[in-house]
Design a protein around this motif. Structure first.
Motif, PDB file in Angstrom:
ATOM      1  N   ARG A 150      -6.141  12.885  10.572  1.00 30.20           N
ATOM      2  CA  ARG A 150      -6.778  12.658   9.270  1.00 30.20           C
ATOM      3  C   ARG A 150      -6.249  11.423   8.530  1.00 30.20           C
ATOM      4  NH1 ARG A 150     -10.271  16.569   8.714  1.00 30.20           N
ATOM      5  NH2 ARG A 150      -9.841  18.627   9.513  1.00 30.20           N
ATOM      6  N   ALA A 151      -5.447  10.604   9.192  1.00 31.76           N
ATOM      7  CA  ALA A 151      -4.941   9.385   8.550  1.00 31.76           C
ATOM      8  C   ALA A 151      -6.084   8.412   8.312  1.00 31.76           C
ATOM      9  CB  ALA A 151      -3.887   8.728   9.430  1.00 31.76           C
ATOM     10  N   ASN A 152      -6.047   7.731   7.180  1.00 38.90           N
ATOM     11  CA  ASN A 152      -7.043   6.693   6.911  1.00 38.90           C
ATOM     12  C   ASN A 152      -6.446   5.360   7.325  1.00 38.90           C
ATOM     13  OD1 ASN A 152      -9.037   4.994   6.109  1.00 38.90           O
ATOM     14  ND2 ASN A 152      -9.016   5.567   3.963  1.00 38.90           N
ATOM     15  N   LEU A 153      -6.852   4.910   8.511  1.00 41.70           N
ATOM     16  CA  LEU A 153      -6.393   3.640   9.056  1.00 41.70           C
ATOM     17  C   LEU A 153      -7.563   2.672   9.197  1.00 41.70           C
ATOM     18  CD1 LEU A 153      -4.065   5.076  11.874  1.00 41.70           C
ATOM     19  CD2 LEU A 153      -3.410   4.341   9.577  1.00 41.70           C
ATOM     20  N   ALA A 154      -8.603   2.902   8.422  1.00 41.02           N
ATOM     21  CA  ALA A 154      -9.784   2.039   8.497  1.00 41.02           C
ATOM     22  C   ALA A 154      -9.390   0.595   8.225  1.00 41.02           C
ATOM     23  CB  ALA A 154     -10.833   2.498   7.479  1.00 41.02           C
ATOM     24  N   ARG A 155      -9.862  -0.280   9.093  1.00 47.04           N
ATOM     25  CA  ARG A 155      -9.625  -1.723   8.974  1.00 47.04           C
ATOM     26  C   ARG A 155      -8.141  -2.099   9.011  1.00 47.04           C
ATOM     27  NH1 ARG A 155     -13.783  -0.066   6.490  1.00 47.04           N
ATOM     28  NH2 ARG A 155     -12.847   0.317   4.475  1.00 47.04           N
TER      29      ARG A 155
ATOM     30  N   LYS B  57       4.643   7.022   9.574  1.00 44.87           N
ATOM     31  CA  LYS B  57       4.691   8.481   9.717  1.00 44.87           C
ATOM     32  C   LYS B  57       4.960   9.155   8.369  1.00 44.87           C
ATOM     33  CE  LYS B  57       6.439   8.036  14.402  1.00 44.87           C
ATOM     34  NZ  LYS B  57       7.619   8.171  15.265  1.00 44.87           N
ATOM     35  N   ILE B  58       5.865   8.596   7.599  1.00 46.23           N
ATOM     36  CA  ILE B  58       6.165   9.135   6.270  1.00 46.23           C
ATOM     37  C   ILE B  58       4.948   9.000   5.363  1.00 46.23           C
ATOM     38  CG2 ILE B  58       7.552   8.784   4.183  1.00 46.23           C
ATOM     39  CD1 ILE B  58       9.861   7.920   6.103  1.00 46.23           C
ATOM     40  N   ALA B  59       4.311   7.839   5.394  1.00 45.31           N
ATOM     41  CA  ALA B  59       3.143   7.581   4.545  1.00 45.31           C
ATOM     42  C   ALA B  59       1.993   8.527   4.874  1.00 45.31           C
ATOM     43  CB  ALA B  59       2.697   6.126   4.698  1.00 45.31           C
ATOM     44  N   VAL B  60       1.722   8.710   6.149  1.00 48.29           N
ATOM     45  CA  VAL B  60       0.639   9.607   6.559  1.00 48.29           C
ATOM     46  C   VAL B  60       0.976  11.037   6.151  1.00 48.29           C
ATOM     47  CG1 VAL B  60      -0.539  10.603   8.564  1.00 48.29           C
ATOM     48  CG2 VAL B  60      -0.217   8.126   8.402  1.00 48.29           C
TER      49      VAL B  60
ATOM     50  N   VAL C  83       0.821  -1.208   0.000  1.00 50.08           N
ATOM     51  CA  VAL C  83       0.000   0.000   0.000  1.00 50.08           C
ATOM     52  C   VAL C  83       0.857   1.261   0.000  1.00 50.08           C
ATOM     53  CG1 VAL C  83      -2.047  -1.042   1.012  1.00 50.08           C
ATOM     54  CG2 VAL C  83      -0.340  -0.071   2.512  1.00 50.08           C
ATOM     55  N   TYR C  84       2.106   1.131   0.437  1.00 49.52           N
ATOM     56  CA  TYR C  84       3.009   2.295   0.422  1.00 49.52           C
ATOM     57  C   TYR C  84       4.451   1.804   0.554  1.00 49.52           C
ATOM     58  CZ  TYR C  84       4.828   6.965   1.219  1.00 49.52           C
ATOM     59  OH  TYR C  84       5.517   8.153   1.098  1.00 49.52           O
ATOM     60  N   THR C  85       5.345   2.432  -0.170  1.00 49.03           N
ATOM     61  CA  THR C  85       6.773   2.161  -0.039  1.00 49.03           C
ATOM     62  C   THR C  85       7.447   3.439   0.439  1.00 49.03           C
ATOM     63  OG1 THR C  85       6.707   0.536  -1.830  1.00 49.03           O
ATOM     64  CG2 THR C  85       8.872   1.409  -1.223  1.00 49.03           C
ATOM     65  N   ALA C  86       8.097   3.338   1.579  1.00 48.39           N
ATOM     66  CA  ALA C  86       8.770   4.497   2.167  1.00 48.39           C
ATOM     67  C   ALA C  86      10.276   4.379   1.977  1.00 48.39           C
ATOM     68  CB  ALA C  86       8.449   4.579   3.656  1.00 48.39           C
TER      69      ALA C  86
ATOM     70  N   ALA D 246       2.566  11.926   3.639  1.00 45.28           N
ATOM     71  CA  ALA D 246       2.403  12.005   2.180  1.00 45.28           C
ATOM     72  C   ALA D 246       0.944  11.839   1.763  1.00 45.28           C
ATOM     73  CB  ALA D 246       3.258  10.936   1.507  1.00 45.28           C
ATOM     74  N   GLY D 247       0.061  11.639   2.734  1.00 44.56           N
ATOM     75  CA  GLY D 247      -1.360  11.498   2.416  1.00 44.56           C
ATOM     76  C   GLY D 247      -1.755  10.113   1.928  1.00 44.56           C
ATOM     77  N   ALA D 248      -0.931   9.115   2.219  1.00 40.30           N
ATOM     78  CA  ALA D 248      -1.221   7.747   1.756  1.00 40.30           C
ATOM     79  C   ALA D 248      -2.440   7.170   2.467  1.00 40.30           C
ATOM     80  CB  ALA D 248      -0.019   6.849   2.002  1.00 40.30           C
ATOM     81  N   ASN D 249      -3.146   6.311   1.771  1.00 38.56           N
ATOM     82  CA  ASN D 249      -4.294   5.596   2.313  1.00 38.56           C
ATOM     83  C   ASN D 249      -3.781   4.285   2.898  1.00 38.56           C
ATOM     84  OD1 ASN D 249      -6.585   4.113   2.800  1.00 38.56           O
ATOM     85  ND2 ASN D 249      -7.515   4.488   0.819  1.00 38.56           N
ATOM     86  N   LEU D 250      -3.839   4.156   4.206  1.00 49.06           N
ATOM     87  CA  LEU D 250      -3.336   2.961   4.863  1.00 49.06           C
ATOM     88  C   LEU D 250      -4.463   2.044   5.334  1.00 49.06           C
ATOM     89  CD1 LEU D 250      -0.352   4.470   6.896  1.00 49.06           C
ATOM     90  CD2 LEU D 250      -0.323   3.334   4.669  1.00 49.06           C
ATOM     91  N   ALA D 251      -5.624   2.177   4.726  1.00 52.09           N
ATOM     92  CA  ALA D 251      -6.730   1.282   5.057  1.00 52.09           C
ATOM     93  C   ALA D 251      -6.309  -0.156   4.766  1.00 52.09           C
ATOM     94  CB  ALA D 251      -7.964   1.648   4.244  1.00 52.09           C
ATOM     95  N   HIS D 252      -6.658  -1.051   5.670  1.00 52.77           N
ATOM     96  CA  HIS D 252      -6.358  -2.485   5.559  1.00 52.77           C
ATOM     97  C   HIS D 252      -4.881  -2.818   5.765  1.00 52.77           C
ATOM     98  CE1 HIS D 252     -10.387  -3.433   3.982  1.00 52.77           C
ATOM     99  NE2 HIS D 252     -10.260  -2.317   3.311  1.00 52.77           N
ATOM    100  N   ALA D 253      -4.054  -1.839   6.098  1.00 48.25           N
ATOM    101  CA  ALA D 253      -2.616  -2.094   6.232  1.00 48.25           C
ATOM    102  C   ALA D 253      -2.303  -2.906   7.487  1.00 48.25           C
ATOM    103  CB  ALA D 253      -1.851  -0.776   6.286  1.00 48.25           C
TER     104      ALA D 253
END
Length: 90
Positions: free
Chosen positions: A63-68, A37-40, A14-17, A42-49
């Motif tokens: 405002r981080a998307n950490l849903a599920r 922290k880097i992903a958030v 979902v994201y490569t830092a 950058a506005g990354a969507n971390l849902a399901h991560a």
């Protein structure tokens, strides 16, 4: 050094830092926490991560998307989570 955050269910990236080389010998929890922290930032969507065990002490996750997201054993002490989406996070 490259660090991949993956979905728990599928293993999909979902994201490569890009982490500082000094973190190469750090614990996985520190590497993962830094990548989150880097992903958030950058506005990354971390849902399901899969964020299990992440060291997120004092992290700014507003405002981080950490849903599920899977957060078992993650350390969120003093993390700022205003308006973060934690719907069905585990």
């Amino acid at each position: 050094m490259k660090f991949e955050i993956r979905k728990l269910s599928s293993g999909e990236v979902v994201y490569t830092a890009d982490l500082d080389a000094s973190l190469e010998s750090a614990d996985y929890s520190v590497q993962l926490g830094t990548a989150v922290k880097i992903a958030v930032g950058a506005g990354a969507n971390l849902a399901h991560a899969n964020l299990a065990g992440a060291n997120l002490v004092g992290a700014y996750l507003a405002r981080a998307n950490l849903a599920r997201a899977y957060l078992a054993h993650a350390n969120l002490a003093r993390a700022y989570l205003a308006h973060a989406n934690l719907e069905d996070a585990n």
